[in-house]
Write a protein that holds these residues in place. Structure first.
Motif, PDB file in Angstrom:
ATOM      1  N   SER A 127      26.395  25.220   3.717  1.00  0.00           N
ATOM      2  CA  SER A 127      27.033  24.614   2.587  1.00  0.00           C
ATOM      3  C   SER A 127      26.172  23.442   1.890  1.00  0.00           C
ATOM      4  N   HIS A 128      26.198  23.024   0.819  1.00  0.00           N
ATOM      5  CA  HIS A 128      25.573  21.996   0.134  1.00  0.00           C
ATOM      6  C   HIS A 128      26.248  21.503  -0.977  1.00  0.00           C
ATOM      7  N   PRO A 129      25.896  20.212  -1.385  1.00  0.00           N
ATOM      8  CA  PRO A 129      26.741  19.661  -2.647  1.00  0.00           C
ATOM      9  C   PRO A 129      26.066  20.270  -3.848  1.00  0.00           C
ATOM     10  N   GLU A 130      26.398  20.295  -4.960  1.00  0.00           N
ATOM     11  CA  GLU A 130      25.823  20.820  -5.997  1.00  0.00           C
ATOM     12  C   GLU A 130      24.391  20.076  -6.456  1.00  0.00           C
ATOM     13  N   ASP A 131      24.353  18.703  -6.044  1.00  0.00           N
ATOM     14  CA  ASP A 131      22.998  18.129  -6.158  1.00  0.00           C
ATOM     15  C   ASP A 131      22.003  18.100  -5.272  1.00  0.00           C
ATOM     16  N   PHE A 132      22.193  19.177  -4.320  1.00  0.00           N
ATOM     17  CA  PHE A 132      21.280  19.469  -3.150  1.00  0.00           C
ATOM     18  C   PHE A 132      20.864  18.091  -2.421  1.00  0.00           C
ATOM     19  N   SER A 133      21.590  17.077  -2.221  1.00  0.00           N
ATOM     20  CA  SER A 133      21.519  15.906  -1.674  1.00  0.00           C
ATOM     21  C   SER A 133      21.515  16.076  -0.008  1.00  0.00           C
ATOM     22  N   SER A 134      22.035  17.166   0.214  1.00  0.00           N
ATOM     23  CA  SER A 134      22.211  17.326   1.616  1.00  0.00           C
ATOM     24  C   SER A 134      22.413  19.174   1.986  1.00  0.00           C
TER      25      SER A 134
ATOM     26  N   LYS B  46      24.410  18.410  10.101  1.00  0.00           N
ATOM     27  CA  LYS B  46      24.191  18.007   8.478  1.00  0.00           C
ATOM     28  C   LYS B  46      22.952  17.244   8.379  1.00  0.00           C
ATOM     29  N   PHE B  47      22.153  17.772   7.400  1.00  0.00           N
ATOM     30  CA  PHE B  47      20.678  17.193   6.991  1.00  0.00           C
ATOM     31  C   PHE B  47      20.993  16.545   5.722  1.00  0.00           C
ATOM     32  N   THR B  48      20.587  15.354   5.910  1.00  0.00           N
ATOM     33  CA  THR B  48      20.819  14.407   4.566  1.00  0.00           C
ATOM     34  C   THR B  48      19.323  14.086   4.080  1.00  0.00           C
ATOM     35  N   PHE B  49      18.971  14.386   2.738  1.00  0.00           N
ATOM     36  CA  PHE B  49      17.705  14.354   2.033  1.00  0.00           C
ATOM     37  C   PHE B  49      17.543  12.691   1.363  1.00  0.00           C
ATOM     38  N   ASP B  50      16.585  12.562   1.311  1.00  0.00           N
ATOM     39  CA  ASP B  50      16.212  10.952   0.422  1.00  0.00           C
ATOM     40  C   ASP B  50      16.564  10.955  -0.810  1.00  0.00           C
ATOM     41  N   ALA B  51      16.655  12.001  -1.623  1.00  0.00           N
ATOM     42  CA  ALA B  51      17.173  11.997  -3.135  1.00  0.00           C
ATOM     43  C   ALA B  51      17.862  13.466  -3.448  1.00  0.00           C
ATOM     44  N   PRO B  52      18.530  13.275  -4.272  1.00  0.00           N
ATOM     45  CA  PRO B  52      19.055  14.633  -4.888  1.00  0.00           C
ATOM     46  C   PRO B  52      18.105  15.408  -5.860  1.00  0.00           C
ATOM     47  N   GLY B  53      18.296  16.686  -5.832  1.00  0.00           N
ATOM     48  CA  GLY B  53      17.620  17.465  -6.911  1.00  0.00           C
ATOM     49  C   GLY B  53      16.620  18.317  -6.565  1.00  0.00           C
TER      50      GLY B  53
END
Length: 633
Positions: free
Chosen positions: A129-136, A191-198
């Motif tokens: 799963s991931h949020p709509e902004d691809f931030s994680s 859960k993988f968290t990314f440095d920025a959305p998009g």
């Protein structure tokens, strides 16, 4: 096996550990119960795809391109060129020479579909799963997933693997640099968290992570020595995949055996796959010796990369008797740039006029006729063979993208369609050499006593053409006289694979032959190929040493595209700027994979569109065929 982004980081020697990689533009296979509940949390999905809906539903039984009734058994013997002294994939390409077969003992979170572009389904993970902004992105492991010692695959294993690759492998450190945190959400969720959305492909990129057993690597070997994940090893590593290492002779051969109690054998993505009881890889340092071994029935399958060998080496009796079959498989899954790569870290290659002059010295048409039997076409794009290749002049969205870097790129990007010089006749060759010499004079060189020298210092321009494959030496020797006609001092040197790899890691070369396969959905790996950050990174694929702010900007534009049309336009813009900087002398391409095999195998009636030959993954040993052609040597 399809060409994929993890392939692209390592090339042939490490390809076996690289699952298909795409861009996660959407995950249409939604957990319906979750969706109907009205929860604001991201829904769990079973598949990832760039192009909208995935083909197969959550309850699919098998891929369409496999034979679910394929028999299990038999041995497939294959050829690898080179040598190996390492089974530790964490340092592959950085230390030692990896045994590519070791990749087949591992699994990643997702596995590719070979009849869809950039589409994957759960392997070690049952959902994502991931949020709509691809931030994680959050992955949920299968409860059934087990290592070969029976212990479960855990979230700790996934986090350990990510940390190890980022710490000990410079290429993956760059590749995963946008993953700023990986944390457990219970025993089976990460859960993988990314440095920025998009960044739309990051959720899928982390799904390509090769998962390693933490407990094994933190343990001790049979002699009580602590294992070291930062070093090379020839201890048989623990895996979780359909195969394990059975036996090996260092540098010469590796045999894998099918794991009979493999935990994932009945999952839908594995039905009809992994049919051979044993996969045996024989290493040869010389392609000519490898062909003779194939003729002598010491190996079953050979992929032929030499046009000359394809035209002349397969006329032995077993071919005429149809005991050996020759077959070409179309490559619809990738493009490529293959070229004479120039090390622009060296002062003599810093001027683009010098680099372009070397292209005018290359008479591809005559080489193609004399030594390639006219089988090839000249490459004119870094994404040759795909819709991503630029052509003509930039228009529309591509032009809009290029306008943002107009002041930083060669003017020809906007005014002139890129084309390689054309030779093939004495007149054309003379004209090309005159143009090459003109460019060299503009760059500060002149001819004195038939030697091309620096006008200020009087030092002759000299090149070393470096190769590791003896069969490629003839290519360099063909190029050598043309360069010498310009007054360049040229030497051709062939060294063994270990020396060659060490020299590339230390950027100790003038000109080498390099190739950069490209997937149908380029993205983050472009930083590894052409980005400034990777130019001085030991072992990176930025062999050329490119540090160009405009190219860095265009790479980011490719990565952060919003749809397919935008991706195509951004990639063509990047392609055009790379071409007009003349970083390489483009070589040639062939749109098919040439193969020869002893007729002992069966395969599905229709092979997957993007899977090349699909061997050995979806083929099987056919005992009746094997009996008809006789015993192996």
């Amino acid at each position: 096996m399809a060409i994929t982004r993890r392939h692209l980081l390592h090339g042939g020697a490490f390809a076996a550990i690289a699952p298909t990689l795409g861009i996660a533009a959407g995950f249409p296979a939604v957990d319906q119960a979750h969706a109907q509940s009205g929860s604001s949390e991201p829904a769990w999905r079973h598949g990832l795809s760039l192009f909208g809906d995935v083909k197969y539903p959550a309850d699919f039984k098998r891929f369409d391109y496999v034979n679910p009734d394929a028999p299990k058994g038999g041995v497939a013997r294959q050829i690898l060129i080179g040598t190996f002294d390492n089974f530790n994939v964490t340092v592959a390409g950085v230390k030692g020479s990896i045994a590519s077969a070791v990749g087949l003992i591992y699994e990643s979170l997702m596995t590719p579909s070979l009849d869809e572009v950039s589409t994957e389904y759960g392997a070690l993970a049952e959902a994502v799963s991931h949020p709509e902004d691809f931030s994680s992105a959050t992955y949920r492991l299968r409860a059934e997933a087990k290592w070969h010692d029976g212990k479960p695959v855990t979230a700790d294993d996934v986090i350990f693997s990510l940390d190890a690759f980022k710490k000990y492998h410079p290429q993956y450190s760059a590749y995963y640099r946008h993953v700023v945190k990986a944390e457990k959400n219970g025993d089976r969720e990460i859960k993988f968290t990314f440095d920025a959305p998009g960044n739309r492909e990051l959720p899928q990129i982390v799904g390509q992570l090769t998962v390693l057993p933490k407990h094994w690597w933190e343990g001790s070997d049979s002699e009580g020595r602590k294992r070291d994940i930062s070093g090379t090893t020839l201890e048989k590593p623990l895996g979780s995949g359909a195969y394990r290492i059975k036996e090996f002779v260092a540098g010469r051969s590796v045999s894998l055996e099918r794991v009979k109690d493999y935990w994932g054998r009945d999952f839908s993505a594995n039905i009809g796959r992994n049919n051979f009881d044993e996969l045996r890889y024989e290493y040869f340092r010389d392609s000519t010796v490898a062909i003779e071994a194939f003729k002598g029935d010491q190996v079953d399958w050979r992929t032929e990369n030499s046009a000359k060998s394809w035209a002349t080496a397969y006329n032995f009796p077993a071919v005429a008797e149809k005991r050996v079959l020759l077959e070409e498989f179309p490559n619809r899954s990738s493009g490529i740039m293959q070229a004479f790569a120039l090390n622009i870290r060296r002062d003599k290659f810093k001027d683009p006029r010098v680099r372009r002059a070397l292209n005018f010295a290359f008479d591809f048409e005559e080489m193609n006729k004399q030594i390639f039997f006219d089988q090839y076409k000249r490459i004119s794009s870094y994404f040759d063979g795909t819709e991503l290749a630029s052509s003509g002049l930039p228009l529309g969205r591509e032009l809009e993208i290029l306008e943002a870097v107009r002041a930083e790129v060669p003017a020809e990007v906007f005014t002139t369609a890129y084309a390689n010089p054309v030779g093939g006749s004495p007149e054309a060759v003379r004209e090309n050499l005159r143009e090459g010499l003109r460019l060299l004079k503009e760059a500060g060189y002149e001819v004195r006593e038939r030697k091309l020298v620096d006008s200020k210092t009087g030092t002759q321009f000299a090149l070393e053409l470096l190769v590791e494959d003896p069969s490629f030496e003839r290519v360099m020797l063909f190029l050598k006289p043309s360069l010498e006609r310009l007054g360049i001092a040229v030497s051709v040197r062939t060294i063994d694979p270990t020396q060659y790899e060490n020299r590339l890691r230390g950027w100790d070369f003038d000109v080498v032959v390099a190739s950069w396969p490209e997937s149908l959905s380029p993205g983050n790996e472009q930083r590894e190929f052409w980005g400034s950050q990777s130019a001085d990174m030991a072992g990176s694929r930025n062999i050329i040493g490119i540090k160009n702010p405009a190219i860095d900007k265009l790479i980011e534009r490719v990565i952060f595209t919003k749809d397919r049309d935008d991706l195509v336009a951004a990639t063509r813009a990047l392609d055009r700027v790379l071409l007009w900087n003349h970083y390489v002398v483009p070589q040639w391409n062939y749109p098919k994979v040439r193969t020869a095999r002893w007729d002992r195998f069966g395969r599905p009636a229709e092979l997957p569109k993007y899977g090349l030959s699909g061997f050995p993954a979806i083929w099987w040993f056919d005992a009746d065929k094997a009996a008809r052609i006789g015993k192996r040597s």
